[in-house]
Design an enzyme around this catalytic site. Sequence first.
Site, PDB file in Angstrom:
ATOM      1  N   ASN A   9     -24.216  -3.867  -8.752  1.00  0.00           N
ATOM      2  CA  ASN A   9     -24.318  -3.721  -7.293  1.00  0.00           C
ATOM      3  C   ASN A   9     -22.897  -3.534  -6.774  1.00  0.00           C
ATOM      4  OD1 ASN A   9     -24.691  -3.937  -4.563  1.00  0.00           O
ATOM      5  ND2 ASN A   9     -25.269  -6.106  -4.586  1.00  0.00           N
ATOM      6  N   LYS A  11     -21.971  -2.644  -3.854  1.00  0.00           N
ATOM      7  CA  LYS A  11     -21.787  -2.994  -2.433  1.00  0.00           C
ATOM      8  C   LYS A  11     -20.991  -1.882  -1.733  1.00  0.00           C
ATOM      9  CE  LYS A  11     -22.270  -7.765  -3.806  1.00  0.00           C
ATOM     10  NZ  LYS A  11     -21.954  -9.176  -3.625  1.00  0.00           N
ATOM     11  N   HIS A  95     -31.140  -8.293  -0.425  1.00  0.00           N
ATOM     12  CA  HIS A  95     -29.918  -8.963  -0.888  1.00  0.00           C
ATOM     13  C   HIS A  95     -29.485  -9.981   0.173  1.00  0.00           C
ATOM     14  CE1 HIS A  95     -25.747  -9.653  -1.990  1.00  0.00           C
ATOM     15  NE2 HIS A  95     -26.087  -9.276  -3.201  1.00  0.00           N
ATOM     16  N   GLU A  97     -26.752 -10.626   1.410  1.00  0.00           N
ATOM     17  CA  GLU A  97     -25.869 -10.075   2.450  1.00  0.00           C
ATOM     18  C   GLU A  97     -26.684  -9.335   3.513  1.00  0.00           C
ATOM     19  OE1 GLU A  97     -23.250  -8.108  -0.311  1.00  0.00           O
ATOM     20  OE2 GLU A  97     -22.599 -10.076  -1.019  1.00  0.00           O
ATOM     21  N   GLU A 167     -30.476 -15.000  -6.965  1.00  0.00           N
ATOM     22  CA  GLU A 167     -29.042 -15.015  -6.665  1.00  0.00           C
ATOM     23  C   GLU A 167     -28.733 -16.178  -5.716  1.00  0.00           C
ATOM     24  OE1 GLU A 167     -27.086 -10.965  -7.290  1.00  0.00           O
ATOM     25  OE2 GLU A 167     -27.977 -10.884  -5.301  1.00  0.00           O
ATOM     26  N   GLY A 173     -19.944 -13.930  -5.441  1.00  0.00           N
ATOM     27  CA  GLY A 173     -18.567 -13.602  -5.084  1.00  0.00           C
ATOM     28  C   GLY A 173     -17.648 -14.800  -5.001  1.00  0.00           C
ATOM     29  N   SER A 212     -21.608 -14.231  -9.596  1.00  0.00           N
ATOM     30  CA  SER A 212     -20.428 -14.431 -10.440  1.00  0.00           C
ATOM     31  C   SER A 212     -20.718 -14.277 -11.936  1.00  0.00           C
ATOM     32  CB  SER A 212     -19.772 -15.779 -10.139  1.00  0.00           C
ATOM     33  OG  SER A 212     -19.332 -15.805  -8.784  1.00  0.00           O
TER      34      SER A 212
HETATM   35  P1  PGA Z   1     -21.025 -11.144  -7.619  1.00  0.00           P
HETATM   36  O1  PGA Z   1     -22.189 -10.505  -6.701  1.00  0.00           O
HETATM   37  O2  PGA Z   1     -21.333 -10.771  -9.048  1.00  0.00           O
HETATM   38  O3  PGA Z   1     -19.759 -10.526  -7.136  1.00  0.00           O
HETATM   39  O4  PGA Z   1     -21.085 -12.620  -7.417  1.00  0.00           O
HETATM   40  C1  PGA Z   1     -23.528 -10.494  -7.131  1.00  0.00           C
HETATM   41  C2  PGA Z   1     -24.404  -9.869  -6.085  1.00  0.00           C
HETATM   42  O5  PGA Z   1     -24.166 -10.054  -4.877  1.00  0.00           O
HETATM   43  O6  PGA Z   1     -25.381  -9.168  -6.428  1.00  0.00           O
END
Ligand code: PGA
Length: 257
Positions: A9, A11, A95, A97, A167, A173, A212
Amino acid sequence: MRTPFIAANWKMHKSIAEAVEFARVFAPLVRDVTDVEIAIAPAFTSLAALRAALGTSRVALAGQNAHFEAKGAFTGEISVAMLADVGCRHVILGHSERRALFGETDAFIAKKLRAVQAAGLRPILCVGESAVEREAGRTFDVLRSQLEGSLAEADPSHAAELVVAYEPVWAIGTGKTATPELAQEAHGFVRARLAERFGPAAESIRIQYGGSVKPENTADLMAQADIDGALVGGASLDPVSFSAIIRFRERRAGVSG
Ligand code: PGA
């Protein structure tokens, strides 16, 4: 029985040139990997160029979002048919976000999920609790209501092609990965809810872990019974690190990584 499925992903990262350069380095690094399904969800602007740059590679494309209407006056949105047209096989939905920053509700996500399935694409439905929810002991309540709400309009005949990404928001992140045991507990709970909703097809549904994920922690996560893949943000932006995640079996065997 469930083929591992690992998706990137990206983003809001990477120009077209950067996406093409990624493909040039990445495709050879995973060319011989046939036992893991791979997808990349780039920015919409890079989809066509990435498709071309990946050439005959088995790496699939995914959209990061889609609208449920087929067409019309929806400024700033993209339809499922448009994503199919540019070569997407999957669409990430819900997601955290999108939920937290853009106000997406389970009811809204449910409509998108139905549209994605109706178009023959495969949804990657994201669910997960926040730190506050986990600390309050509400993790399972949150997962249950996100799954019920987001899957309210799902087509049971496409259940086996559904992908769910667990998640935990506090792990996205932040560098704080869920321990394999804690992730497995949530994944087991998710699969039990999927079995209530879809019956035996739940055994075929891949449940990805996200938050992460790195080359160093993938093998331990993937060793858990109900962890069938990963949705990777930060560590998917670098082709060497993303390919090491995909080649997690070699690390587990202590060969390389
Ligand atoms: P990350 O993001 O691996 O940077 O923690 C995962 C995601 O938001 O799908």
